[in-house]
Design a protein around this motif. Sequence first.
Motif, PDB file in Angstrom:
ATOM      1  N   GLN A  10      -3.908  10.620  -3.556  1.00 20.96           N
ATOM      2  CA  GLN A  10      -3.993   9.167  -3.636  1.00 20.96           C
ATOM      3  C   GLN A  10      -4.222   8.693  -5.075  1.00 20.96           C
ATOM      4  O   GLN A  10      -3.781   7.609  -5.460  1.00 20.96           O
ATOM      5  CB  GLN A  10      -5.126   8.677  -2.734  1.00 20.96           C
ATOM      6  N   THR A  64       0.111   5.264   0.697  1.00 24.02           N
ATOM      7  CA  THR A  64      -0.906   6.236   1.107  1.00 24.02           C
ATOM      8  C   THR A  64      -0.320   7.639   1.127  1.00 24.02           C
ATOM      9  O   THR A  64       0.872   7.829   1.352  1.00 24.02           O
ATOM     10  CB  THR A  64      -1.465   5.886   2.496  1.00 24.02           C
ATOM     11  N   PHE A  87       4.331  10.702   1.113  1.00 26.24           N
ATOM     12  CA  PHE A  87       3.633   9.429   0.935  1.00 26.24           C
ATOM     13  C   PHE A  87       4.247   8.404   1.886  1.00 26.24           C
ATOM     14  O   PHE A  87       5.357   8.599   2.388  1.00 26.24           O
ATOM     15  CB  PHE A  87       3.764   8.933  -0.507  1.00 26.24           C
ATOM     16  N   ARG A  93       0.842  -1.199   0.000  1.00 22.54           N
ATOM     17  CA  ARG A  93       0.000   0.000   0.000  1.00 22.54           C
ATOM     18  C   ARG A  93       0.871   1.241   0.000  1.00 22.54           C
ATOM     19  O   ARG A  93       1.918   1.280   0.660  1.00 22.54           O
ATOM     20  CB  ARG A  93      -0.919   0.024   1.223  1.00 22.54           C
ATOM     21  N   GLU A 150      -6.793  12.924  -0.468  1.00 24.03           N
ATOM     22  CA  GLU A 150      -7.606  12.062  -1.327  1.00 24.03           C
ATOM     23  C   GLU A 150      -7.240  12.258  -2.789  1.00 24.03           C
ATOM     24  O   GLU A 150      -7.205  11.297  -3.569  1.00 24.03           O
ATOM     25  CB  GLU A 150      -9.091  12.341  -1.095  1.00 24.03           C
ATOM     26  N   SER A 153       3.842   1.032   2.589  1.00 21.56           N
ATOM     27  CA  SER A 153       3.580   0.104   3.686  1.00 21.56           C
ATOM     28  C   SER A 153       3.426  -1.324   3.168  1.00 21.56           C
ATOM     29  O   SER A 153       2.380  -1.665   2.610  1.00 21.56           O
ATOM     30  CB  SER A 153       2.301   0.502   4.435  1.00 21.56           C
ATOM     31  N   SER A 178       6.496   0.800   8.033  1.00 20.16           N
ATOM     32  CA  SER A 178       6.262   1.704   6.909  1.00 20.16           C
ATOM     33  C   SER A 178       7.512   2.521   6.606  1.00 20.16           C
ATOM     34  O   SER A 178       8.358   2.737   7.476  1.00 20.16           O
ATOM     35  CB  SER A 178       5.095   2.650   7.222  1.00 20.16           C
ATOM     36  N   LYS A 226      -7.479  16.923   4.141  1.00 13.95           N
ATOM     37  CA  LYS A 226      -8.036  15.616   3.793  1.00 13.95           C
ATOM     38  C   LYS A 226      -8.392  15.525   2.310  1.00 13.95           C
ATOM     39  O   LYS A 226      -8.158  14.500   1.657  1.00 13.95           O
ATOM     40  CB  LYS A 226      -9.268  15.339   4.650  1.00 13.95           C
ATOM     41  N   GLU A 283      -0.007  11.498   2.619  1.00  9.69           N
ATOM     42  CA  GLU A 283      -0.060  12.147   3.927  1.00  9.69           C
ATOM     43  C   GLU A 283      -0.180  13.653   3.752  1.00  9.69           C
ATOM     44  O   GLU A 283       0.696  14.296   3.145  1.00  9.69           O
ATOM     45  CB  GLU A 283       1.209  11.837   4.729  1.00  9.69           C
TER      46      GLU A 283
END
Length: 219
Positions: free
Chosen positions: A60, A47, A97, A45, A57, A100, A130, A53, A49
Amino acid sequence: MLTTVTSFSMSIGPIYFNQRIDGEGGYQEYEIDNPSFNTRRYKIRVTAENEDKKLAEEMQKWVEVYPKVLTIQPKSSGKVKLLIKAGPNAKPGEYKFVLSPTPITIPTLENKKSDSKLATVSLRAPIHFSLGLNAYVGNLGDVKKDLKIEKTTGKDGIGVKFQNDMQREVALDIVVTDKSRWRDLIRVEKGKTFEKLYKNAKKLEIKEAPTQIELKTLY
């Protein structure tokens, strides 16, 4: 600093991304080692950061990772490919990012020493960890002009001081010559200073890690 990050029965490297992701984007391969005697399986994964928010998104959507599930045989390694390409409206700046490799439990058979001679199922998985990664959009400084590299006093080798005046983190690939030749990968945050003494070193060849731009050689 190490070229890999190690956690109990696994390691991953290199420790950086540090690439410009607007335009064609940035690409990096990561190698995950399995030094154990058991097969390991990971869900990969990446993700984003960000305190915003909505921006996280959106970020991502910039990420492509392959494979999404990686199985590594005992005493072997596997590769993960990561492409990050910023959207057309991305603002100049540094973006963070997290890579993970999340362990997936694999059932294995174990022979029990008993009169019944039955096999039992054992569930084993390595510890999760991570790796934080930095990427950037826009021209946030010139690594040749805005990263100051200074030789410092070192009685038993070569000391070096890095002053990063860019608006982004920099990852450096240093080839150290002492009794042998080995590599050290380090990351210097934007606006920060980092110093290190390489004991018994006779020569340091310093490059920016992702681009392999030659920066300085110290003796």
